[in-house]
Write a protein that holds these residues in place. Structure first.
Motif, mmCIF file in Angstrom:
data_model
loop_
_atom_site.group_PDB
_atom_site.id
_atom_site.type_symbol
_atom_site.label_atom_id
_atom_site.label_comp_id
_atom_site.label_asym_id
_atom_site.label_seq_id
_atom_site.Cartn_x
_atom_site.Cartn_y
_atom_site.Cartn_z
ATOM 1 N N HIS A 1 0.863 -1.211 -0.013
ATOM 2 C CA HIS A 1 0.057 -0.037 0.133
ATOM 3 C C HIS A 1 0.892 1.196 0.026
ATOM 4 O O HIS A 1 1.978 1.365 1.025
ATOM 5 C CB HIS A 1 -0.996 -0.041 1.257
ATOM 6 C CG HIS A 1 -1.674 1.093 1.389
ATOM 7 N ND1 HIS A 1 -2.855 1.459 0.726
ATOM 8 C CD2 HIS A 1 -1.632 2.195 2.209
ATOM 9 C CE1 HIS A 1 -3.611 2.625 0.728
ATOM 10 N NE2 HIS A 1 -2.905 3.035 1.812
ATOM 11 N N THR A 2 0.756 2.083 -1.026
ATOM 12 C CA THR A 2 1.686 2.976 -1.281
ATOM 13 C C THR A 2 1.036 4.474 -0.930
ATOM 14 O O THR A 2 1.798 5.506 -1.005
ATOM 15 C CB THR A 2 2.197 3.317 -2.506
ATOM 16 O OG1 THR A 2 1.141 3.232 -3.509
ATOM 17 C CG2 THR A 2 3.043 2.001 -3.098
ATOM 18 N N LYS A 3 -0.149 4.618 -0.666
ATOM 19 C CA LYS A 3 -0.785 5.634 -0.230
ATOM 20 C C LYS A 3 -0.480 6.387 1.010
ATOM 21 O O LYS A 3 -0.309 5.542 1.945
ATOM 22 C CB LYS A 3 -2.428 5.543 -0.444
ATOM 23 C CG LYS A 3 -2.675 5.401 -2.042
ATOM 24 C CD LYS A 3 -4.313 5.182 -2.046
ATOM 25 C CE LYS A 3 -4.768 4.849 -3.515
ATOM 26 N NZ LYS A 3 -6.256 4.853 -3.554
ATOM 27 N N PRO A 4 -0.749 7.623 1.578
ATOM 28 C CA PRO A 4 -0.438 8.166 2.612
ATOM 29 C C PRO A 4 -1.072 7.561 4.040
ATOM 30 O O PRO A 4 -0.703 7.451 5.175
ATOM 31 C CB PRO A 4 -0.392 9.653 2.543
ATOM 32 C CG PRO A 4 -1.303 9.848 1.458
ATOM 33 C CD PRO A 4 -0.929 8.693 0.407
ATOM 34 N N GLU A 5 -2.564 7.281 3.707
ATOM 35 C CA GLU A 5 -3.248 6.757 4.843
ATOM 36 C C GLU A 5 -2.883 5.463 5.200
ATOM 37 O O GLU A 5 -2.649 4.743 4.529
ATOM 38 C CB GLU A 5 -4.641 7.018 4.681
ATOM 39 C CG GLU A 5 -5.085 6.314 3.734
ATOM 40 C CD GLU A 5 -5.110 6.749 2.188
ATOM 41 O OE1 GLU A 5 -5.839 5.716 1.359
ATOM 42 O OE2 GLU A 5 -4.469 7.525 1.949
ATOM 43 N N LYS A 6 -2.533 5.007 6.472
ATOM 44 C CA LYS A 6 -2.094 4.066 7.033
ATOM 45 C C LYS A 6 -3.228 3.374 7.707
ATOM 46 O O LYS A 6 -2.766 2.232 8.330
ATOM 47 C CB LYS A 6 -0.964 4.235 7.806
ATOM 48 C CG LYS A 6 0.188 4.944 7.064
ATOM 49 C CD LYS A 6 0.678 4.083 5.858
ATOM 50 C CE LYS A 6 1.893 4.576 4.926
ATOM 51 N NZ LYS A 6 2.268 4.038 3.898
ATOM 52 N N HIS A 7 -4.411 3.676 7.967
ATOM 53 C CA HIS A 7 -5.431 2.768 8.676
ATOM 54 C C HIS A 7 -6.515 2.623 7.851
ATOM 55 O O HIS A 7 -7.100 3.453 7.274
ATOM 56 C CB HIS A 7 -5.798 3.474 9.934
ATOM 57 C CG HIS A 7 -4.757 3.681 10.900
ATOM 58 N ND1 HIS A 7 -3.864 4.810 10.872
ATOM 59 C CD2 HIS A 7 -4.470 2.891 11.863
ATOM 60 C CE1 HIS A 7 -3.013 4.749 11.845
ATOM 61 N NE2 HIS A 7 -3.222 3.561 12.543
ATOM 62 N N ALA A 8 -7.222 1.650 7.983
ATOM 63 C CA ALA A 8 -8.255 1.105 7.466
ATOM 64 C C ALA A 8 -9.263 -0.054 7.938
ATOM 65 O O ALA A 8 -10.522 -0.088 8.157
ATOM 66 C CB ALA A 8 -8.265 0.739 5.946
ATOM 67 N N ASP A 9 -8.179 -0.856 8.762
ATOM 68 C CA ASP A 9 -8.921 -2.084 9.503
ATOM 69 C C ASP A 9 -8.671 -1.646 10.865
ATOM 70 O O ASP A 9 -7.944 -1.224 11.463
ATOM 71 C CB ASP A 9 -7.853 -3.411 9.242
ATOM 72 C CG ASP A 9 -7.702 -3.233 7.856
ATOM 73 O OD1 ASP A 9 -8.230 -4.179 6.871
ATOM 74 O OD2 ASP A 9 -6.539 -2.596 7.197
ATOM 75 N N TYR A 10 -9.848 -2.307 11.503
ATOM 76 C CA TYR A 10 -10.069 -2.149 13.004
ATOM 77 C C TYR A 10 -10.486 -3.326 13.556
ATOM 78 O O TYR A 10 -11.263 -4.373 12.985
ATOM 79 C CB TYR A 10 -11.084 -1.085 13.344
ATOM 80 C CG TYR A 10 -10.434 0.429 12.550
ATOM 81 C CD1 TYR A 10 -9.639 1.179 13.159
ATOM 82 C CD2 TYR A 10 -10.927 0.740 11.212
ATOM 83 C CE1 TYR A 10 -9.168 2.344 12.835
ATOM 84 C CE2 TYR A 10 -10.289 1.875 10.640
ATOM 85 C CZ TYR A 10 -9.729 2.810 11.522
ATOM 86 O OH TYR A 10 -9.014 3.764 10.923
#
Length: 257
Positions: free
Chosen positions: A218-227
């Motif tokens: 994953h190369t995009k700046p945001e680093k969170h999606a999973d919780y």
């Protein structure tokens, strides 16, 4: 690859992994991971899983493993496989739960649009919350997961996402007992949508200060999606990410009583 130390399993705990499989595109590493961890993991909650009968399709041309669910079912012989179809011959979700856990209920509830909604507009597929319930030590446990609504503008609050979160919250609140909510919600840490999902629950990603739930793919700046969210009744043993590259997401590991 480092596997959980005790393959014999601690009968007093339940071990869970949630992972967005990225459609099974990284085939070899994903299959090796599942084989390595299946002896010790009781519940797998997997997003972006396809269950097509045909091996070759437009999806397979894009690199997706269109028969991933059937392959995992053959591999995870000690687990019961449950599939949630969101779009016919399209993306769905899967739960694999160890067969010796006494399942009392399982199913799905659409939280955004409806099943096969993408038939009319491929950009707007339905999104479902998949769940399974089981009894352990006289308590009811509800484990639910989903792949949250995607929006090309990013993982920010939108009216549709807030509505989706409220539906998830209302559905979970209808159950008593221990609750665990996990998955790829496509949300940033500071969103109202995420706050609604975690109401009266512990957000383990923030509690454990997890720096990223995304792999190096994953190369995009945001680093969170999973919780992972747990209700106050959950006796937490451990929680962490597993640093492997088999998707553009990292597996999240939870052990609880």
């Amino acid at each position: 690859m480092m596997v959980e130390n005790d393959r014999r399993r601690d009968a007093e705990t339940v071990k869970l992994i949630t992972l967005n499989t990225w459609g099974g595109r990284i085939r070899g590493p994903l299959r090796r991971f599942m084989r390595e961890y299946s002896p010790s993991i009781d519940i797998f909650c997997l997003q972006e899983v396809f269950n097509n009968k045909k091996r070759f399709s437009l999806l397979s041309l894009k690199g997706f493993d269109t028969t991933l669910f059937s392959k995992l079912t053959a591999m995870l012989k000690d687990h019961q496989g449950l599939y949630c179809e969101e779009e016919k011959n399209g993306e769905g979700e899967a739960i694999f739960i160890r067969s010796n856990l006494a399942v009392t209920d399982a199913g799905e509830r659409f939280m955004h649009r409806w099943k096969n909604a993408g038939k009319d507009d491929p950009r707007k597929p339905g999104r479902a919350l998949q769940y399974v319930q089981f009894q352990k030590d006289g308590q009811q446990f509800t484990v639910a997961h989903m792949h949250g609504l995607y929006d090309p503008r990013g993982k920010i609050d939108t009216e549709e996402r807030i509505t989706q979160s409220r539906k998830v919250r209302d559905f979970l609140d209808s159950f008593s007992g221990v609750k665990i909510l996990c998955g790829d919600f496509n949300l940033l840490l500071n969103t109202q949508s995420l706050e609604i999902l975690g109401h009266n629950m512990r957000n383990l990603v923030t509690e454990y200060a997890i720096a990223s739930t995304r792999s190096k793919l994953h190369t995009k700046p945001e680093k969170h999606a999973d919780y992972v969210f747990i209700s106050p009744e959950v006796e937490l043993v451990s929680f962490r990410t597993i640093p492997v590259t088999l998707s553009d997401h990292l597996p999240l590991f939870l052990e609880f009583k």
